[in-house]
Scaffold this motif. Structure first.
Motif, PDB file in Angstrom:
ATOM      1  N   UNK A 142     -18.973  38.975 -59.822  1.00  0.00           N
ATOM      2  CA  UNK A 142     -19.854  38.072 -59.105  1.00  0.00           C
ATOM      3  C   UNK A 142     -19.799  38.359 -57.505  1.00  0.00           C
ATOM      4  N   UNK A 143     -20.566  37.850 -56.910  1.00  0.00           N
ATOM      5  CA  UNK A 143     -20.644  38.021 -55.340  1.00  0.00           C
ATOM      6  C   UNK A 143     -19.246  37.906 -54.715  1.00  0.00           C
ATOM      7  N   UNK A 144     -18.497  36.850 -55.233  1.00  0.00           N
ATOM      8  CA  UNK A 144     -17.386  36.604 -54.504  1.00  0.00           C
ATOM      9  C   UNK A 144     -16.190  37.690 -55.118  1.00  0.00           C
ATOM     10  N   UNK A 145     -16.492  38.402 -56.139  1.00  0.00           N
ATOM     11  CA  UNK A 145     -15.435  39.281 -56.780  1.00  0.00           C
ATOM     12  C   UNK A 145     -15.369  39.083 -58.190  1.00  0.00           C
ATOM     13  N   UNK A 146     -14.438  39.617 -58.932  1.00  0.00           N
ATOM     14  CA  UNK A 146     -14.792  39.502 -60.487  1.00  0.00           C
ATOM     15  C   UNK A 146     -13.835  38.324 -60.948  1.00  0.00           C
ATOM     16  N   UNK A 147     -14.386  37.593 -61.936  1.00  0.00           N
ATOM     17  CA  UNK A 147     -13.716  36.364 -62.332  1.00  0.00           C
ATOM     18  C   UNK A 147     -13.267  36.813 -63.897  1.00  0.00           C
ATOM     19  N   UNK A 148     -12.318  36.207 -64.329  1.00  0.00           N
ATOM     20  CA  UNK A 148     -11.701  36.711 -65.536  1.00  0.00           C
ATOM     21  C   UNK A 148     -11.564  35.563 -66.565  1.00  0.00           C
ATOM     22  N   UNK A 184     -10.137  29.236 -70.786  1.00  0.00           N
ATOM     23  CA  UNK A 184      -9.567  30.337 -70.429  1.00  0.00           C
ATOM     24  C   UNK A 184      -9.894  31.149 -69.192  1.00  0.00           C
ATOM     25  N   UNK A 185     -10.676  30.190 -68.161  1.00  0.00           N
ATOM     26  CA  UNK A 185     -11.138  30.903 -67.156  1.00  0.00           C
ATOM     27  C   UNK A 185      -9.937  31.010 -66.243  1.00  0.00           C
ATOM     28  N   UNK A 186      -9.982  32.185 -65.700  1.00  0.00           N
ATOM     29  CA  UNK A 186      -8.780  32.440 -64.954  1.00  0.00           C
ATOM     30  C   UNK A 186      -9.074  32.605 -63.237  1.00  0.00           C
ATOM     31  N   UNK A 187     -10.367  32.273 -63.007  1.00  0.00           N
ATOM     32  CA  UNK A 187     -10.821  32.250 -61.505  1.00  0.00           C
ATOM     33  C   UNK A 187     -10.983  33.824 -61.224  1.00  0.00           C
ATOM     34  N   UNK A 188     -10.626  34.288 -59.785  1.00  0.00           N
ATOM     35  CA  UNK A 188     -10.880  35.438 -59.432  1.00  0.00           C
ATOM     36  C   UNK A 188      -9.624  36.295 -59.797  1.00  0.00           C
ATOM     37  N   UNK A 189      -9.704  37.310 -60.569  1.00  0.00           N
ATOM     38  CA  UNK A 189      -8.700  38.194 -61.259  1.00  0.00           C
ATOM     39  C   UNK A 189      -7.734  38.634 -59.965  1.00  0.00           C
ATOM     40  N   UNK A 190      -8.307  39.002 -58.828  1.00  0.00           N
ATOM     41  CA  UNK A 190      -7.456  39.565 -57.608  1.00  0.00           C
ATOM     42  C   UNK A 190      -6.572  38.399 -57.370  1.00  0.00           C
ATOM     43  N   UNK A 191      -6.854  37.351 -57.425  1.00  0.00           N
ATOM     44  CA  UNK A 191      -6.311  36.057 -56.873  1.00  0.00           C
ATOM     45  C   UNK A 191      -5.018  35.668 -57.768  1.00  0.00           C
ATOM     46  N   UNK A 192      -5.106  36.127 -59.011  1.00  0.00           N
ATOM     47  CA  UNK A 192      -3.885  35.816 -60.177  1.00  0.00           C
ATOM     48  C   UNK A 192      -2.548  36.326 -59.349  1.00  0.00           C
ATOM     49  N   UNK A 193      -1.575  35.326 -59.174  1.00  0.00           N
ATOM     50  CA  UNK A 193      -0.233  35.835 -58.363  1.00  0.00           C
ATOM     51  C   UNK A 193       0.243  36.976 -59.030  1.00  0.00           C
ATOM     52  N   UNK A 194       0.405  37.371 -60.229  1.00  0.00           N
ATOM     53  CA  UNK A 194       0.812  38.716 -60.752  1.00  0.00           C
ATOM     54  C   UNK A 194       0.295  39.834 -60.278  1.00  0.00           C
ATOM     55  N   UNK A 195      -0.991  39.942 -59.794  1.00  0.00           N
ATOM     56  CA  UNK A 195      -1.669  40.919 -59.495  1.00  0.00           C
ATOM     57  C   UNK A 195      -1.583  40.866 -57.610  1.00  0.00           C
TER      58      UNK A 195
END
Ligand code: SF4
Length: 514
Positions: free
Chosen positions: A55-61, A86-97
């Motif tokens: 997406x324009x904001x980044x990848x959503x997972x 099971x939407x995870x939002x922006x993948x880069x924002x997942x705390x683990x990453x």
């Protein structure tokens, strides 16, 4: 719409191919035009198959998504970020990453692993382009200044090894990459080879330019068919792009690379046994000296490095030694891709600078045990690594700090056990593993491990425990001091750590001490 479904073997084992096929089929049936990219894995394995949408904001997972959940995903309008449980939002924002320091694994999970175009678009080959303009000694100096130490377990300074090979006079030199990743709970080499193989190919090419080697071998364990396939495809693409082979980028320099499939012996991860195996012989350990840096593959000077060490090199060249050195603590510089496995909620790959503690990895990243019971022991560094008890969980990842508590960082693999583990049985397993995998060249390892299993059986059966434990300690002493390689030298690590840290599992009689 661009949709990403990983092709990494963990994702494949969890049904990623079926999910990808279902997405392609469903999109076609609904008349939606999508571009399906098979990327690498982000290393958050509990979310695989992890489906991502650009997406324009980044990848959503969205994840984990199995094939039979795909139709509902389309119903929820996931391509436009629709609501889904099971939407995870922006993948880069997942705390683990987000909490990681991904320097080396920066492209992993983002790019199509075998696309040269993708690699170039994400800072690929910047290091090689710089290396081509440098004198060999200057490349070696840059690697030395970065503080990089061998990530395969030995932690020997990479630059010093390269300097020895550079200084050797010979008509032929080699670069040999040890990709026989056999330690339990480890998968970082595999992820490099499957998910960003150009990084390793570039690192080996730079190593070749640095020491004057024109041929390289990647020795990959046979259990990694996807690594072998991706490496071979990436090698062909690198050659077609002028980054490998004759006259690299018009420089007149040559570096050829080939993949060798191993045959399943743990001991072939020992560098000299690996050389024997590449030469087509039985995988037996060679006595040192001579050092492989002077008399290595086919008797010629050879750089032997692990996958992670070599694939750190492009980054060191492109960003500079100073940048890399600024991460880490003490003499352990840079980052280490740590692999969290065993009884944890969130198993996966975590790249962090040296200095992170076991506790942070186990709880902040791993989420504690999968079983919900207390974590009692963690084996760090593969089957020959020590078992660390809770009282040592605050030890920072640093080669010297681990050595100070009789442990090893090894290849950065963690296997967690909860309080149902029987540490005497784990100690027996270590001896049994050594017995099964010993190359048989030296007596302390070949015979010692067989006797070790017998002694452990008597301890477990409660037959004259104090005497047997004294015998076990004696045996470990002989193995540590008398074995030719790490197989025999290090088997006592898991045995003695189990005995010293968890004596209650070895019976209620007073323990015989060393
Ligand atoms: Fe072979 Fe074991 Fe001796 Fe190593 S320690 S050379 S694996 S017998």
């Amino acid at each position: 719409f661009t949709v990403f479904v990983p092709r990494d073997s963990t994702a494949l084992a969890l049904g990623a191919n079926e999910t990808a096929e279902a997405i392609a089929k469903e999109a076609k049936a609904r008349g939606i035009d999508i571009k399906l990219v098979r990327n690498g894995s982000r290393g958050m394995f509990w979310l695989e198959p992890l489906v991502e949408v650009a997406t324009d904001a980044g990848r959503i997972g969205f994840g984990p998504i199995e094939a039979d959940e795909v139709a509902a995903l389309f119903d929820a309008d996931f391509l436009n970020g629709g609501k889904h449980d099971k939407a995870l939002g922006l993948v880069e924002e997942i705390p683990y990453l987000k909490k990681q320091e991904r320097l080396q694994f920066v492209r992993v999970g983002i790019t199509d692993p075998v696309s040269l175009e993708d690699y170039l678009a994400h800072e690929g080959y910047v290091g090689l382009k710089k290396a081509i303009t440098m004198e060999p000694a200057a490349i070696v100096q840059e690697v030395t200044d970065s503080g990089l130490r061998g990530r395969g377990g030995a932690a020997f300074p990479t630059g010093i090894k390269w300097k020895t090979v550079l200084g050797a006079q010979a008509d032929q030199k080699y670069i040999a990459c040890n990709a026989d990743e056999g330690d339990s709970g480890t998968f970082s080499d595999r992820m490099v080879m499957e998910d960003d193989p150009f990084m390793l190919i570039e690192g080996m090419t730079i190593a070749g330019l640095a020491v004057g080697a024109t041929e390289g071998y990647i020795y990959v364990r046979s259990e990694y068919p996807h690594s072998i396939a991706n490496l071979n495809e990436a090698i062909e693409n690198a050659k077609a792009g002028g980054y490998l082979g004759e006259n690299i980028l018009g420089s007149g320099r040559t570096f050829n690379l080939q993949v060798r499939k191993a045959a399943g012996a743990y001991v072939c991860g020992e560098e000299t046994a690996m050389l024997e195996s590449i030469e087509g012989k039985r995988g037996m350990v060679r006595a040192k000296p001579p050092l492989p840096a002077l008399v290595g593959l086919f008797g010629k000077p050879t750089v032997i490095n692990n996958v992670i060490s070599l694939s750190a090199v492009p980054l060191i060249l492109s960003r500079g030694a100073e940048f890399y050195k600024n991460y880490g603590m003490g003499r352990s510089r840079g980052t280490l891709p740590m692999q969290i496995a065993g009884n944890v909620k969130y198993g996966g790959l975590v790249e962090k600078a040296f200095g992170v503690t076991l506790r942070e990895l186990l709880y902040d990243f791993g989420g504690g045990s999968e079983s919900g019971r207390p974590i009692r022991a963690v084996q760090v560094g593969g089957p020959l690594g020590a078992y660390m008890p809770e009282s040592l969980f605050d030890t920072p990842f640093d080669y010297e700090a681990f050595a100070a508590v009789d442990s090893t960082v090894g290849h950065g693999g963690l296997v967690a056990f909860d309080d149902t583990v029987d540490m005497a049985k784990q100690a027996r397993y270590a001896m049994h593993f050594c017995k099964a995998e010993s190359c048989g060249k030296c007596t302390p390892c070949r015979i010692g491990s067989t006797r070790g299993v017998e002694v452990m059986d008597k301890i477990i059966a409660n037959q004259n425990r104090p005497q047997q434990i004294r015998l076990l300690r004696d045996l470990c002493d002989v193995m540590v001091t008398g074995s030719l390689c790490a197989m025999g030298n290090m088997t006592p690590f898991p045995v003695l750590s189990a005995l010293n840290h968890f004596p209650e599992d070895f019976g209620d009689q007073p323990l015989a001490t060393a």
